[in-house]
Design an enzyme around this catalytic site. Structure first.
Site, PDB file in Angstrom:
ATOM      1  N   HIS A  21      29.477  11.398  34.553  1.00 30.23           N
ATOM      2  CA  HIS A  21      29.332  12.099  33.273  1.00 30.23           C
ATOM      3  C   HIS A  21      28.145  13.074  33.316  1.00 30.23           C
ATOM      4  O   HIS A  21      27.026  12.731  32.969  1.00 30.23           O
ATOM      5  CB  HIS A  21      29.134  11.060  32.160  1.00 30.23           C
ATOM      6  CG  HIS A  21      29.260  11.624  30.783  1.00 30.23           C
ATOM      7  ND1 HIS A  21      29.713  10.888  29.724  1.00 30.23           N
ATOM      8  CD2 HIS A  21      28.989  12.864  30.280  1.00 30.23           C
ATOM      9  CE1 HIS A  21      29.717  11.638  28.628  1.00 30.23           C
ATOM     10  NE2 HIS A  21      29.276  12.830  28.939  1.00 30.23           N
ATOM     11  N   HIS A  30      26.926  17.264  32.505  1.00 27.77           N
ATOM     12  CA  HIS A  30      27.248  18.578  31.936  1.00 27.77           C
ATOM     13  C   HIS A  30      26.550  19.640  32.786  1.00 27.77           C
ATOM     14  O   HIS A  30      25.328  19.673  32.848  1.00 27.77           O
ATOM     15  CB  HIS A  30      26.775  18.675  30.487  1.00 27.77           C
ATOM     16  CG  HIS A  30      27.499  17.731  29.574  1.00 27.77           C
ATOM     17  ND1 HIS A  30      28.687  18.057  28.961  1.00 27.77           N
ATOM     18  CD2 HIS A  30      27.218  16.470  29.196  1.00 27.77           C
ATOM     19  CE1 HIS A  30      29.096  17.026  28.232  1.00 27.77           C
ATOM     20  NE2 HIS A  30      28.227  16.046  28.359  1.00 27.77           N
ATOM     21  N   LEU A  31      27.362  20.476  33.435  1.00 25.70           N
ATOM     22  CA  LEU A  31      26.781  21.524  34.286  1.00 25.70           C
ATOM     23  C   LEU A  31      26.746  22.881  33.585  1.00 25.70           C
ATOM     24  O   LEU A  31      26.149  23.826  34.104  1.00 25.70           O
ATOM     25  CB  LEU A  31      27.543  21.627  35.609  1.00 25.70           C
ATOM     26  CG  LEU A  31      27.421  20.414  36.548  1.00 25.70           C
ATOM     27  CD1 LEU A  31      28.253  20.615  37.798  1.00 25.70           C
ATOM     28  CD2 LEU A  31      25.958  20.145  36.897  1.00 25.70           C
ATOM     29  N   ASN A  87      33.488  20.450  28.551  1.00 22.88           N
ATOM     30  CA  ASN A  87      33.147  21.258  27.371  1.00 22.88           C
ATOM     31  C   ASN A  87      32.307  22.476  27.735  1.00 22.88           C
ATOM     32  O   ASN A  87      31.186  22.661  27.267  1.00 22.88           O
ATOM     33  CB  ASN A  87      32.430  20.410  26.308  1.00 22.88           C
ATOM     34  CG  ASN A  87      31.129  19.819  26.801  1.00 22.88           C
ATOM     35  OD1 ASN A  87      30.911  19.706  28.005  1.00 22.88           O
ATOM     36  ND2 ASN A  87      30.265  19.453  25.877  1.00 22.88           N
ATOM     37  N   ASP A 111      34.957  15.052  25.904  1.00 19.37           N
ATOM     38  CA  ASP A 111      33.590  14.633  25.598  1.00 19.37           C
ATOM     39  C   ASP A 111      32.817  15.664  24.778  1.00 19.37           C
ATOM     40  O   ASP A 111      32.902  16.853  25.037  1.00 19.37           O
ATOM     41  CB  ASP A 111      32.795  14.358  26.868  1.00 19.37           C
ATOM     42  CG  ASP A 111      31.397  13.886  26.527  1.00 19.37           C
ATOM     43  OD1 ASP A 111      31.268  12.838  25.884  1.00 19.37           O
ATOM     44  OD2 ASP A 111      30.436  14.586  26.885  1.00 19.37           O
ATOM     45  N   ASP A 145      25.124  11.370  31.359  1.00 25.15           N
ATOM     46  CA  ASP A 145      25.333  12.294  30.233  1.00 25.15           C
ATOM     47  C   ASP A 145      24.261  13.391  30.258  1.00 25.15           C
ATOM     48  O   ASP A 145      23.766  13.811  29.209  1.00 25.15           O
ATOM     49  CB  ASP A 145      25.339  11.555  28.891  1.00 25.15           C
ATOM     50  CG  ASP A 145      25.885  12.440  27.764  1.00 25.15           C
ATOM     51  OD1 ASP A 145      26.381  13.552  28.044  1.00 25.15           O
ATOM     52  OD2 ASP A 145      25.793  12.017  26.588  1.00 25.15           O
TER      53      ASP A 145
END
EC number: 3.5.2.3
Lengths: 328, 428
Positions: free
Chosen positions: B56, B58-59, B90, B150, B303
């Site tokens: 999990h 976020h890039l 996202n 997500d 996350d």
């Protein structure tokens, strides 16, 4: 005294009594033909209002002008929260202009706290209402009004509200007035009861220093003051209660209910009042209702706060001025 | 190809062994291995783990390259000991087509610091209305196996049911962000004692728990597998425990910050503590640790949510939700799980490498440290103590809740298929 006034919970009993006593001195100024003290001459105060509030702004402005401060009114209505950086940028702009204190009203809980603690500015910050969090000068003016009515104008000096039973009725969940009052009244020794439908009481209220009841009629006979809180009409659509009429029947204050209160008990309202729903005209216009006095007392209390935060360390205190001029 | 000899490390915290890397694979594991022709790393007192896998992350690329790019994000991942990360969908545009997931996959290959496995959106534009082309994303070069909206909950029960059923065709898993939207309108922090006092909109535990309860029942009904993202409450733990006891194919993750921090920190109104799901109470934190230890919660996932400074340097309500986490995850797990005696290092290897690789079907990762396996390895110095300074981060963003806090442990070396991406604590 502290450097900022962010939350009523930050005030000690002695701080609060000192503010109320100073406010009594300030109130004398209002009785004079020239309602002005030179205390804050040459100081610049900015009223930074990110949220509309004509009443609170005018009250602060009157207080500032009576203390001879230079006043800048900054209304940054509307879009401020969506553009998060605006609070910081605005604050720094004011700082650059040499503002000596900032009175801030903001729709976001915690915005004044951030302003005071993030190193964005140096000036003292006075919270004039933030989101659903705090409105400390409102609590102070309410306490001032109660002390005058329930203890006495002169007899009240140096006194707190020990043993007084205060009831707050209405939308506690969304009310910064309720939060501030619970904190301050507890500090001043009063016994506070909140009355509201369960939907308008926050989860977590059990740690607050007060009682909670869902039954107004049972609490009224044991109340020295009953403070009605503003209920916004849009709450109805969010299913906090079924209908305006039902709310009114269960939690509204009418003449019949008022008659259950002890004879000396007062009815308070922070305004603006929604007549008919939360309070009937009969109650609002009765001499037991202190709504108008509260407005007048607001100016005195705000003068006291500004004086103590900004001028309190000066050798020529406002209180001395008042007395000197009165002795002339 | 080059050779590297890691000498005298405790493999998975157990026996002291030498590990010889030859090219992209582990050539030999044993004692007294020859160092001939090899670069030698003296690893006395260090722990050797399989390369960490984050299910999990976020890039932000494409779309928010000001907060993170695939390159900066994978550099941060390598610094934190990760050799594979799953990149959330996202982005802007949303990763809901084969084209976008292939782009992210390709950027990961080009970065060379860490394998990037894109996660595909469950619904078009994360809007919760229409299934995205799940099959096309699976069939693409990116080979997507994990699907998630997500940031948003797939709250429509029918859409969720269909997604769970549909991904069975290719062994996919739906990773749910469990947040009942109506119960969390205007939510700013955990609903409870602190929110009542601060006057911030409450995010009640039941908004998470009710969705998890529904989704495990749906997974049971259609015989599919569901993964619960960033589980945060004691009640959620109970539901997952019950579902597992019933034989339902559910897995769950917890973030490092939910293992360490509580909503008391929100009293500072500092948006660095603003995250979704919100920081909960001490009771929740202890329940999450316990559940991670007993396997009710399968994995730790970061996350990692980078945000630029201006999105956090403002009033609470205006601030973005999220925290960076790749570079501090292992340290937080060491502090909350290892040093409390709840989990040994073999357990850490399971929760942060073997299990996430298995859930996400990341072939080549989460493999045993033995001869013939891909040399995806992480070497940790558990005795190290240091104060977190965000200026040292490889991530483009600095929104860490741990600034100024002392955390234990340091990743000294990371190897991605035999090539060192971190050497002596510095990016190679």
């Amino acid at each position: 005294m502290m450097r900022h006034l962010i939350s009523a919970a930050d005030l000690t009993r002695d701080d609060a009594v000192q503010i109320l006593d100073t406010a009594e001195e300030m109130a004398r100024v209002a009785d004079r033909p020239i309602k002005k003290l030179p205390t804050l001459r040459g100081r610049t105060i900015c009223n930074l209002f990110f949220e509309d509030s004509t009443r609170t702004r005018i009250s602060f402005e009157a207080a500032e002008k009576r203390l001879s401060a230079d006043v800048i009114n900054f209304a940054a209505k509307g879009s401020s929260v969506s553009k998060g950086e605006s609070l910081k940028d605005t604050a720094q702009t004011l700082e650059a202009m040499g503002v000596d204190a900032v009175v801030i009203r903001h729709g976001a809980s915690g915005a004044p706290f951030r302003l005071a603690t993030s190193g964005w500015i140096d000036a003292p910050v006075i919270n004039a209402g933030d989101g659903t969090h705090q409105h400390p000068t409102q609590a102070l003016l309410d306490a001032f009004t109660m002390r005058r009515r329930l203890v006495g104008r002169d007899a009240g000096l140096g006194q707190d509200l020990a043993g007084k039973r205060i009831t707050l009725v209405g939308d506690v969940l969304h009310s910064r007035v309720a939060r501030s009052n619970v904190d301050l009244l507890h500090t001043l020794g009063a016994e506070v009861t909140l009355v509201a439908p369960p939907t308008l009481v926050p989860v977590g209220v059990e740690t607050w220093p007060c009682e909670v009841s869902y039954d107004l009629d049972r609490v009224l006979p044991k109340s020295d003051a009953v403070m009605m809180l503003r209920v916004q009409r849009e709450r109805m659509n969010a299913a906090f209660f079924p209908t305006e009429r039902e709310y009114s029947r269960r939690y509204g204050l009418d003449g019949e209910r008022m008659a259950k209160m002890p004879e000396h008990a007062i009815v308070m309202h922070p305004g603006p009042m929604v007549r008919g729903m939360e309070i009937t005209a009969e109650v609002a216009d009765s001499d037991r209702c202190t709504a108008v006095e509260q407005v007048a007392n607001g100016v005195s209390v705000r003068m006291a706060v500004l004086y103590l935060l900004l001028g309190g360390n000066d050798s020529d205190s406002a209180v001395t001025h008042t007395r000197t001029e009165e002795n002339k | 190809m080059s050779k590297t000899l890691i000498r005298g490390a405790q493999v998975l915290g157990g026996d002291v062994q030498d590990v010889l890397i030859d090219g992209e694979t582990i050539a030999e594991v044993g004692t007294g291995l020859s160092a001939e022709g090899a670069t030698v790393i003296e690893a006395d007192g260090q722990i050797l783990l399989p390369g960490l896998v984050d299910l999990h992350t976020h890039l932000r690329e494409p779309g928010r390259e000001d907060s993170e790019t695939v390159l900066t994000g994978t550099r941060a991942a390598a610094s934190g000991g990760f050799t594979a990360v799953f990149a959330m969908a996202n982005t802007h545009p949303v990763a809901d087509t084969a084209g976008v997931v292939e782009q992210v996959y390709r950027l990961g290959k080009e970065s060379g610091y860490c394998d990037v496995q894109p996660i595909g959106a469950v619904t078009v534009g994360l809007e919760g209305k229409k299934l995205a082309e799940l099959g096309a994303m699976h069939d693409s070069a990116a080979g997507v196996t994990v699907f998630s909206d997500d940031g948003k909950c797939v709250d429509d029960a029918v859409i969720m049911r269909r997604a769970l059923e549909y991904v069975k065709a290719f062994g996919g898993v739906v990773a749910q962000h469990a947040q009942e939207p109506r119960l969390t309108e205007g939510a700013q922090m955990n609903e409870g004692v602190v929110s009542a006092e601060l006057g911030l909109g409450g995010w009640p535990a039941v908004a998470e728990e009710s969705i998890i309860a529904r989704d495990v029942l749906l997974a049971e009904h259609v015989g599919s597998r569901v993964h619960i993202c960033h589980l945060s409450t004691a009640g959620s733990v109970e539901i997952v425990r019950w579902a597992k006891s019933r034989g339902i194919d559910v897995t769950a993750e917890v973030t490092p910050h939910h293992l360490l921090l509580t909503d008391e920190l929100v009293r500072s109104y500092n948006p660095v503590y603003k995250v979704n799901p919100p920081l909960r109470t001490e009771k929740d934190v202890l329940a999450l640790r316990e559940a991670l230890a007993d396997g009710t919660i399968d994995i730790v996932a970061t996350d990692h949510a980078p945000h630029p400074h201006e999105d956090k340097d403002c009033e609470w309500a205006a601030a973005a939700m999220g925290m960076v986490g790749l570079e501090t995850a292992l340290s937080v797990v060491q502090q909350t799980m290892v040093e409390t005696g709840l989990l040994d290092w073999a357990g850490v290897a399971d929760r942060m490498s073997f299990a996430p690789a298995r859930i996400g079907r990341a072939t080549g990762h989460g493999r045993p440290v033995s001869a013939g396996e891909p040399a995806n390895l992480t070497l940790v110095d558990p005795a190290y103590r240091g104060v977190v300074d965000p200026a040292d981060f490889a991530s483009r963003s600095r929104n860490t809740p741990y600034e100024g806090r002392e955390l234990p442990g340091r990743v000294t070396h990371t190897f991605l298929r035999g090539r060192a991406t971190v050497v002596d604590g510095k990016l190679a």
